[in-house]
Write a protein that holds these residues in place. Structure first.
Motif, PDB file in Angstrom:
ATOM      1  N   PRO B 137      11.743  -2.933 -10.132  1.00  0.00           N
ATOM      2  CA  PRO B 137      10.589  -3.800  -9.860  1.00  0.00           C
ATOM      3  C   PRO B 137      10.671  -4.532  -8.524  1.00  0.00           C
ATOM      4  CG  PRO B 137      11.949  -4.704 -11.642  1.00  0.00           C
ATOM      5  CD  PRO B 137      12.438  -3.308 -11.378  1.00  0.00           C
ATOM      6  N   THR B 138      11.873  -4.799  -8.023  1.00  0.00           N
ATOM      7  CA  THR B 138      11.955  -5.485  -6.719  1.00  0.00           C
ATOM      8  C   THR B 138      11.321  -4.669  -5.604  1.00  0.00           C
ATOM      9  OG1 THR B 138      14.129  -4.513  -6.247  1.00  0.00           O
ATOM     10  CG2 THR B 138      14.117  -6.718  -7.200  1.00  0.00           C
ATOM     11  N   GLU B 139      11.232  -3.346  -5.785  1.00  0.00           N
ATOM     12  CA  GLU B 139      10.771  -2.487  -4.695  1.00  0.00           C
ATOM     13  C   GLU B 139       9.269  -2.227  -4.707  1.00  0.00           C
ATOM     14  OE1 GLU B 139      13.258   0.975  -4.271  1.00  0.00           O
ATOM     15  OE2 GLU B 139      15.048  -0.167  -4.774  1.00  0.00           O
ATOM     16  N   VAL B 140       8.567  -2.702  -5.722  1.00  0.00           N
ATOM     17  CA  VAL B 140       7.110  -2.521  -5.723  1.00  0.00           C
ATOM     18  C   VAL B 140       6.545  -3.241  -4.502  1.00  0.00           C
ATOM     19  CG1 VAL B 140       4.972  -3.093  -6.923  1.00  0.00           C
ATOM     20  CG2 VAL B 140       6.948  -2.247  -8.214  1.00  0.00           C
ATOM     21  N   SER B 141       5.702  -2.572  -3.768  1.00  0.00           N
ATOM     22  CA  SER B 141       5.246  -3.134  -2.501  1.00  0.00           C
ATOM     23  C   SER B 141       3.751  -2.890  -2.286  1.00  0.00           C
ATOM     24  CB  SER B 141       6.021  -2.492  -1.357  1.00  0.00           C
ATOM     25  OG  SER B 141       5.594  -1.162  -1.184  1.00  0.00           O
ATOM     26  N   GLU B 142       3.254  -3.500  -1.249  1.00  0.00           N
ATOM     27  CA  GLU B 142       1.855  -3.316  -0.858  1.00  0.00           C
ATOM     28  C   GLU B 142       1.532  -1.823  -0.707  1.00  0.00           C
ATOM     29  OE1 GLU B 142      -0.621  -5.237  -0.884  1.00  0.00           O
ATOM     30  OE2 GLU B 142      -1.985  -3.778   0.037  1.00  0.00           O
ATOM     31  N   ALA B 143       2.483  -1.022  -0.258  1.00  0.00           N
ATOM     32  CA  ALA B 143       2.231   0.416  -0.096  1.00  0.00           C
ATOM     33  C   ALA B 143       1.879   1.060  -1.433  1.00  0.00           C
ATOM     34  CB  ALA B 143       3.461   1.100   0.514  1.00  0.00           C
ATOM     35  N   ASP B 144       2.494   0.624  -2.502  1.00  0.00           N
ATOM     36  CA  ASP B 144       2.165   1.177  -3.821  1.00  0.00           C
ATOM     37  C   ASP B 144       0.719   0.844  -4.187  1.00  0.00           C
ATOM     38  OD1 ASP B 144       4.786   2.249  -4.522  1.00  0.00           O
ATOM     39  OD2 ASP B 144       5.426   0.167  -4.556  1.00  0.00           O
ATOM     40  N   PHE B 145       0.311  -0.383  -3.879  1.00  0.00           N
ATOM     41  CA  PHE B 145      -1.083  -0.765  -4.152  1.00  0.00           C
ATOM     42  C   PHE B 145      -2.040   0.099  -3.326  1.00  0.00           C
ATOM     43  CE2 PHE B 145      -1.381  -4.651  -6.803  1.00  0.00           C
ATOM     44  CZ  PHE B 145      -0.035  -4.729  -7.157  1.00  0.00           C
ATOM     45  N   GLU B 146      -1.654   0.351  -2.109  1.00  0.00           N
ATOM     46  CA  GLU B 146      -2.490   1.185  -1.241  1.00  0.00           C
ATOM     47  C   GLU B 146      -2.632   2.600  -1.834  1.00  0.00           C
ATOM     48  OE1 GLU B 146      -5.172   1.739   1.213  1.00  0.00           O
ATOM     49  OE2 GLU B 146      -4.190  -0.226   1.197  1.00  0.00           O
ATOM     50  N   HIS B 147      -1.523   3.140  -2.308  1.00  0.00           N
ATOM     51  CA  HIS B 147      -1.584   4.480  -2.921  1.00  0.00           C
ATOM     52  C   HIS B 147      -2.499   4.487  -4.148  1.00  0.00           C
ATOM     53  CE1 HIS B 147       2.665   5.170  -1.115  1.00  0.00           C
ATOM     54  NE2 HIS B 147       1.725   5.468  -0.255  1.00  0.00           N
ATOM     55  N   LEU B 148      -2.437   3.439  -4.923  1.00  0.00           N
ATOM     56  CA  LEU B 148      -3.284   3.377  -6.116  1.00  0.00           C
ATOM     57  C   LEU B 148      -4.765   3.296  -5.726  1.00  0.00           C
ATOM     58  CD1 LEU B 148      -1.104   0.992  -8.302  1.00  0.00           C
ATOM     59  CD2 LEU B 148      -1.682   3.367  -8.855  1.00  0.00           C
TER      60      LEU B 148
END
Lengths: 195, 195, 195, 195, 195, 195
Positions: B137-148
């Motif tokens: 969970p520490t690695e969830v980032s804005e990039a993941d939101f962008e991919h979604l």
């Protein structure tokens, strides 16, 4: 009059307090009165009222109907949040742990490594199981239950240890996912030295 | 007339259905009617009625007030339970994933390794984030939101992906802690081949 | 007349049965007759006949010249494949574990977490060592051998436990590398309830 | 006249060469002649002749029917054995890597961290995939295959990279389980400086 | 007049200040004057004077001869100590990070998860590399150096980032091994809100 | 006359020996005389003279003022470097371990897996703790100290075990960060068989 901090959460828009359903406002008012400020987790979960209700009802059940001391509940939360590396919960529940345990350094110990915490041997067993259930849940075994019983925990208290641990594995992930930010107040609450 | 399986859960005593508060019996009756049997998780959580209410209210909010398809919800649950190695949830929600997705092999794919699952590219992004939030969970980032977002998920759907993932990190741990055992029915439900 | 499933393996072309060397076709025919269908692993390894021969000869040695019961062999395989997260082996050997152990729920237990499996204490020791050799081989020690001996395993049986574990660390990786897909039949075989 | 080292393997009795089936003795004689000594892995696997045959046949298929250079095969083996921490294979195949690559320091690089090895960019891609398949097989993806193709590896060579990696995940575990010990000769072979 | 806290370190006896060599007392006096109290790490390392000298000389070189800002040095230290879970360094250097960066909440962010810290993008790259070198040193690559250069770090600054990270991997382990305990003062220093 | 190898370190420029401060040249000359060549770590740290001094002073304190045998020091170093996967230290200190222990195969055992090393039970306990402090420092506990005392280590020797371990967690990371390369000589030193 409650106003949410605009920086309460960074990955979703923080809602307006005024536009929330009345039951949410009521729960928020109550907390605000008690704490003297509105913890940002209320602003965060208000993004979706049905989840707000479910989250705080579960939380309230865990702290109101429990065979554990409140300080034990907060110890578990901070130890779990420490290994999950949750900024919001480390700080917000760190404050609660300091207050309920009346110990200004306990939270920093639990965040770093619960094994260094100044707690009784019995509570150390409790934290051993909470952290194991967090990090390596497949390995929780009958032996862990035996250790908890030997440390004097009742059957219901053992259930509650599991339940608080499980809930904060949810809580940590929601706070980390939404990037919730602890209120400044939490960083300093309960840090005044014991007399 | 409901009767709990004595083997529904191994680390705490399974309560008697007859002695439960009426609101619990009502919720259990409703589920029993719908499913044709009483899923053992109801017997497990009935050990502590206040937790039963909180758990199922949260669960119901997640599946009733959601921007996700029900099959997406179940896909997330099985992928998360797979990496957490939760026997109860793999099997019980595996059945639901097969039924809602009308796909008899999907659950075994998700339990093993969601990357092998026959799902759309969009849903693979959804599962990538759910598993990351579970394991790192520490690695969830804005990039993941962008991919979604690029995969077409709305802001609310993204919140819901996080919320289902977080809840089953609770759920898996409660089932593993109490050693809940899936009903035999779940192992075979939804396995009949597509026409 | 054998025909390979076109989806038997996704990262290499599935060969034509008709064009295979006669010894491969013979081995495949034999298996097809026994099982009633051609397991996809035969189609996968047929990509390279020299490896097909080596792989199945090794496999056959492990199940034909062994001090273990066949159900013990399949238990080890499914427990190992579970922690390696191999879709093909979870499903194909899950079916075999159900059949040989005459237990319709055993495989789902082993895939999730072998510690939840309904097996004897002796076999739990066997699975402890197999999973340790899979995940943390540097830590296998004389103490593990002592535990196996105390559980009644002969010297040769202990060798065989190591050998099956080692072989399926190969097998899992080949299936995962080539993205082999289990036949639909495997998902349901052996799931009918015990009488 | 072959005689096995009594310390060839520590967790199972080393058999007597004289009492082995003639096909095993033949294979051992051949290797002894080629190497000038009998590698201890032959003494180890001779414990169970059916496994000896299967193991060396598989090994021979991998080095005789391959689209890879022999030095590439040995590089993969040492990189894989390095991350698996296998004493026997690090040392025995380290010697072979030095000899086939004509590089006296290559094996120590590969044992420590293949990313420090003096190999071409193409072979680094090959080792990336081999180590990923060893440590995190669930994550091997189509992108890895694309990288291998871009590095010039043929479809069959890619299969062989997977096959060698998979086989040494077996091999490492058998050597570690049985506590096989490399012959003294292997520690020094191929260490003389290049001219 | 300096007196060591008896609880400065729990696994080795805390020496008497009066019995220390004069150069140690001088260094301790200097620090005591600067800080207003004697940080417990001085009491801890005084157990072995030759190590005291070596440790503080290295430390002083890192903060006195550096291409980094002092606040950057302390940021690295707290991020590294956070992932290593070092109670002493989290708290003692957390105080220094708050003071040098003039930011009362920064340290709690860095301890929990440096990715949540309110720092510039350039410093986030610096912390990415420091944490990678701490947790997965084999994976540090030329690409990381490229990212640091793009973020504007000079060659010497990059060396210093590596050096501070490496030193606190020593420091954390000595503090954890000896169970050093931070002075109470460190918990609250630098927590007053910015104006 | 000393000349540094141009390939002593790959991520920073190797300085010119002639341009170094005289105290560095003196320390280097002394080592060069003793060893017969200049270990590349001297060329590496000479990049920054203040760090060179601090590093070698700390190193010298560890090997000169110690309650451990020199071979014990080198055993710890190689075991630690093995789990950290440091090419430079595996090879350079591997040579020293072979020489001080007068054992040509010891270093390859320690690099692979210290549990396979031919060392006494007492030294195995020492290595257990060194590797635990390296890989899982949060878990070092009073029980580890008890094991060390039972194995006959004095209080000061225990401190030294911690100190050598901690220092090489620094050392490994500096060598890996800068990509230091061991001199060819180290690969072969001390490999001649015992008489």
């Amino acid at each position: 009059m409650v106003e949410f901090e605009s920086d309460a959460m960074r990955r979703f828009p923080v809602p307006e307090y005024d536009e929330l359903p009345s039951d949410l406002r009521e729960r928020i008012d109550e907390e605000t009165e008690r704490a003297g400020f509105t913890p940002n987790v209320f602003a965060g979960f208000a993004y979706k009222p049905s989840h707000f209700r479910a989250f705080f009802d579960y939380h309230d059940a865990l702290v109101e109907d429990t065979a554990l001391d409140r300080e034990e509940v907060e110890m578990i939360i901070v130890a779990v949040s420490g290994v999950n590396h949750c900024y919001y919960c480390n700080v917000a529940h760190g404050a609660l742990a300091r207050i309920y345990a009346e110990d200004p350094t306990l939270a920093d110990q639990l965040v770093a490594n619960y094994r260094t915490a100044d707690v009784s041997d019995e509570r150390l067993v409790m934290l051993d199981v909470a952290v194991k259930l967090t990090e390596r849940p497949t390995e929780v075994s009958e032996a862990d239950f035996e250790h908890l019983r030997e440390a004097g925990y009742s059957e219901e208290a053992i259930w509650d240890i599991g339940a608080v641990t499980a809930f904060f594995n949810l809580s940590n992930r929601m706070a980390m996912f939404a990037d919730m930010r602890p209120n400044d107040e939490f960083h300093t609450l309960g840090r005044e030295p014991r007399e």
